[in-house]
Design a protein around this motif. Sequence first.
Motif, PDB file in Angstrom:
ATOM      1  N   ASN A 155       7.403   3.784  31.306  1.00  0.00           N
ATOM      2  CA  ASN A 155       7.126   3.427  32.691  1.00  0.00           C
ATOM      3  C   ASN A 155       5.635   3.494  32.995  1.00  0.00           C
ATOM      4  OD1 ASN A 155       9.830   2.991  33.259  1.00  0.00           O
ATOM      5  ND2 ASN A 155      10.179   5.087  33.967  1.00  0.00           N
ATOM      6  N   ARG A 156       4.971   4.523  32.470  1.00  0.00           N
ATOM      7  CA  ARG A 156       3.517   4.632  32.636  1.00  0.00           C
ATOM      8  C   ARG A 156       2.804   3.467  31.962  1.00  0.00           C
ATOM      9  NH1 ARG A 156       1.482   9.380  29.850  1.00  0.00           N
ATOM     10  NH2 ARG A 156      -0.518   8.622  30.630  1.00  0.00           N
ATOM     11  N   LEU A 157       3.249   3.163  30.745  1.00  0.00           N
ATOM     12  CA  LEU A 157       2.630   2.073  29.994  1.00  0.00           C
ATOM     13  C   LEU A 157       2.842   0.741  30.700  1.00  0.00           C
ATOM     14  CD1 LEU A 157       1.198   1.130  27.419  1.00  0.00           C
ATOM     15  CD2 LEU A 157       3.434   0.999  26.310  1.00  0.00           C
ATOM     16  N   SER A 158       4.052   0.532  31.199  1.00  0.00           N
ATOM     17  CA  SER A 158       4.362  -0.715  31.893  1.00  0.00           C
ATOM     18  C   SER A 158       3.501  -0.877  33.142  1.00  0.00           C
ATOM     19  CB  SER A 158       5.848  -0.736  32.259  1.00  0.00           C
ATOM     20  OG  SER A 158       6.172  -1.932  32.937  1.00  0.00           O
ATOM     21  N   ALA A 159       3.313   0.224  33.876  1.00  0.00           N
ATOM     22  CA  ALA A 159       2.493   0.177  35.094  1.00  0.00           C
ATOM     23  C   ALA A 159       1.042  -0.176  34.766  1.00  0.00           C
ATOM     24  CB  ALA A 159       2.563   1.520  35.822  1.00  0.00           C
ATOM     25  N   GLN A 160       0.518   0.414  33.692  1.00  0.00           N
ATOM     26  CA  GLN A 160      -0.855   0.118  33.300  1.00  0.00           C
ATOM     27  C   GLN A 160      -0.997  -1.327  32.835  1.00  0.00           C
ATOM     28  OE1 GLN A 160      -3.515   2.100  33.612  1.00  0.00           O
ATOM     29  NE2 GLN A 160      -2.206   3.623  34.582  1.00  0.00           N
ATOM     30  N   CYS A 161       0.019  -1.825  32.148  1.00  0.00           N
ATOM     31  CA  CYS A 161      -0.014  -3.220  31.692  1.00  0.00           C
ATOM     32  C   CYS A 161      -0.013  -4.188  32.869  1.00  0.00           C
ATOM     33  CB  CYS A 161       1.185  -3.514  30.784  1.00  0.00           C
ATOM     34  SG  CYS A 161       0.910  -3.095  29.069  1.00  0.00           S
ATOM     35  N   GLU A 162       0.762  -3.870  33.885  1.00  0.00           N
ATOM     36  CA  GLU A 162       0.816  -4.739  35.048  1.00  0.00           C
ATOM     37  C   GLU A 162      -0.543  -4.827  35.730  1.00  0.00           C
ATOM     38  OE1 GLU A 162       3.182  -6.762  35.996  1.00  0.00           O
ATOM     39  OE2 GLU A 162       4.358  -6.095  34.274  1.00  0.00           O
ATOM     40  N   LYS A 163      -1.329  -3.773  35.602  1.00  0.00           N
ATOM     41  CA  LYS A 163      -2.652  -3.766  36.228  1.00  0.00           C
ATOM     42  C   LYS A 163      -3.711  -4.417  35.342  1.00  0.00           C
ATOM     43  CE  LYS A 163      -5.967  -0.700  38.498  1.00  0.00           C
ATOM     44  NZ  LYS A 163      -6.239   0.695  38.949  1.00  0.00           N
ATOM     45  N   PHE A 164      -3.682  -4.083  34.028  1.00  0.00           N
ATOM     46  CA  PHE A 164      -4.760  -4.520  33.154  1.00  0.00           C
ATOM     47  C   PHE A 164      -4.402  -5.677  32.221  1.00  0.00           C
ATOM     48  CE2 PHE A 164      -5.667   0.107  33.773  1.00  0.00           C
ATOM     49  CZ  PHE A 164      -6.786  -0.067  34.574  1.00  0.00           C
ATOM     50  N   PHE A 165      -3.103  -5.889  31.978  1.00  0.00           N
ATOM     51  CA  PHE A 165      -2.706  -6.917  31.011  1.00  0.00           C
ATOM     52  C   PHE A 165      -1.317  -7.457  31.355  1.00  0.00           C
ATOM     53  CE2 PHE A 165      -2.791  -7.736  26.092  1.00  0.00           C
ATOM     54  CZ  PHE A 165      -2.717  -9.108  26.338  1.00  0.00           C
ATOM     55  N   PRO A 166      -1.133  -8.015  32.564  1.00  0.00           N
ATOM     56  CA  PRO A 166       0.188  -8.481  33.002  1.00  0.00           C
ATOM     57  C   PRO A 166       0.717  -9.654  32.175  1.00  0.00           C
ATOM     58  CG  PRO A 166      -1.511  -9.207  34.532  1.00  0.00           C
ATOM     59  CD  PRO A 166      -2.164  -8.247  33.593  1.00  0.00           C
ATOM     60  N   TYR A 195      -5.128  -5.852  20.635  1.00  0.00           N
ATOM     61  CA  TYR A 195      -5.779  -6.654  21.663  1.00  0.00           C
ATOM     62  C   TYR A 195      -5.399  -6.092  23.032  1.00  0.00           C
ATOM     63  CZ  TYR A 195      -5.551  -9.667  17.556  1.00  0.00           C
ATOM     64  OH  TYR A 195      -5.623 -10.159  16.277  1.00  0.00           O
ATOM     65  N   PRO A 196      -6.110  -5.073  23.537  1.00  0.00           N
ATOM     66  CA  PRO A 196      -5.678  -4.342  24.733  1.00  0.00           C
ATOM     67  C   PRO A 196      -5.841  -5.061  26.067  1.00  0.00           C
ATOM     68  CG  PRO A 196      -7.734  -3.463  23.915  1.00  0.00           C
ATOM     69  CD  PRO A 196      -7.276  -4.444  22.898  1.00  0.00           C
ATOM     70  N   THR A 197      -6.451  -6.239  26.103  1.00  0.00           N
ATOM     71  CA  THR A 197      -6.549  -6.989  27.355  1.00  0.00           C
ATOM     72  C   THR A 197      -6.443  -8.477  27.077  1.00  0.00           C
ATOM     73  OG1 THR A 197      -8.942  -7.343  27.298  1.00  0.00           O
ATOM     74  CG2 THR A 197      -8.181  -5.262  28.254  1.00  0.00           C
ATOM     75  N   ALA A 198      -6.281  -9.243  28.134  1.00  0.00           N
ATOM     76  CA  ALA A 198      -6.254 -10.706  28.002  1.00  0.00           C
ATOM     77  C   ALA A 198      -7.566 -11.222  27.439  1.00  0.00           C
ATOM     78  CB  ALA A 198      -5.972 -11.342  29.365  1.00  0.00           C
ATOM     79  N   HIS A 199      -8.664 -10.541  27.773  1.00  0.00           N
ATOM     80  CA  HIS A 199      -9.979 -10.975  27.287  1.00  0.00           C
ATOM     81  C   HIS A 199     -10.104 -10.800  25.781  1.00  0.00           C
ATOM     82  CE1 HIS A 199     -11.172 -11.407  31.445  1.00  0.00           C
ATOM     83  NE2 HIS A 199     -10.750 -10.163  31.685  1.00  0.00           N
ATOM     84  N   HIS A 200      -9.445  -9.773  25.223  1.00  0.00           N
ATOM     85  CA  HIS A 200      -9.436  -9.628  23.771  1.00  0.00           C
ATOM     86  C   HIS A 200      -8.630 -10.755  23.121  1.00  0.00           C
ATOM     87  CE1 HIS A 200     -10.622  -5.442  24.754  1.00  0.00           C
ATOM     88  NE2 HIS A 200     -11.142  -5.428  23.533  1.00  0.00           N
ATOM     89  N   ILE A 201      -7.563 -11.162  23.792  1.00  0.00           N
ATOM     90  CA  ILE A 201      -6.728 -12.229  23.244  1.00  0.00           C
ATOM     91  C   ILE A 201      -7.500 -13.531  23.144  1.00  0.00           C
ATOM     92  CG2 ILE A 201      -4.722 -13.725  23.720  1.00  0.00           C
ATOM     93  CD1 ILE A 201      -3.819 -11.085  22.665  1.00  0.00           C
ATOM     94  N   ILE A 202      -8.132 -13.948  24.230  1.00  0.00           N
ATOM     95  CA  ILE A 202      -8.779 -15.265  24.246  1.00  0.00           C
ATOM     96  C   ILE A 202     -10.030 -15.310  23.372  1.00  0.00           C
ATOM     97  CG2 ILE A 202      -7.824 -15.901  26.479  1.00  0.00           C
ATOM     98  CD1 ILE A 202     -10.380 -15.081  27.797  1.00  0.00           C
TER      99      ILE A 202
END
Length: 280
Positions: A178-189, A209-216
């Motif tokens: 639940n904590r991980l999901s909440a953080q993902c919704e904020k930083f990597f939805p 790849y911890p964020t969308a910016h790492h992905i792209i």
Amino acid sequence: MKNNIFSKQYDLFIGLDVSKGKADAAIYKRNRDRNVKSKFVRKAIKFKFTKPGVDEFLDTVRHYKDEDCLSVLFAMEVTGVYSDNVYMYIRDHLQESESVKFLDTKFVDRWRDAHGYAKSDPLDAKTIAQMCATDDDARYVEKAPNYNEENNKKGHANLKLLTHRYQQLNKQLNAEYNRLSAQCEKFFPELTAVFSIRSATALAILEAYPTAHHIIKSSKNEVFNVAYEASKHRCKEAKIDDLFDLCENTIVTRVFYSLSRAKFNFCSFFEHFFVKYFIF
């Protein structure tokens, strides 16, 4: 000239290859008269570990037994929790001249090496039956599993303790998810829009790849390879295409770039502990 009584006498050796909830068996007939060829009378019998299943198996074995049969031996390798119950059931339902034994593990290893089996090769039911019938030096474990009342009570107590421990860990795991999901919704939805946060694939991508910016900033092929291995080759390229499309249109600003990296450092913890026991 009629055959003498000795030429008709024989022994039956039943090899058991035990696995979870079921077993394969084979029956080998060894004649006491060396001039009479010994042979398999059944090469493949399958049965499940239920009363009807084991009883039917015992009836099948006894179908090959008559007044000239001097002994019947049921033999199996020690396979811990899988073999104990079937051993005890057969032991408690033996008839006269029948016995059941565990093979000595060291003897089995030496026998396997002597006959050219690789260490990883399992001994099947036919091999076990023939080994016991033809090798007079076969060694067995004389001590049967200890199922006295005191040990039963300890075993049931340990089962209750482990069940309680499992429930505690599962509750802790759910809280962490639940904590991980909440953080993902904020930083990597974008990640949770494509993959379940509880999947091994999402955790592997998140760790690399911890964020969308790492992905792209990465190649689709690299990201796909991470997802493909984590999903045990089930992930499709279309999923990665969807992830890239979402990441390229992310509204999460780069100001969270370093913060998100710190937030997701515990992903390796999931990979190496919780994922091993709870993620399927």
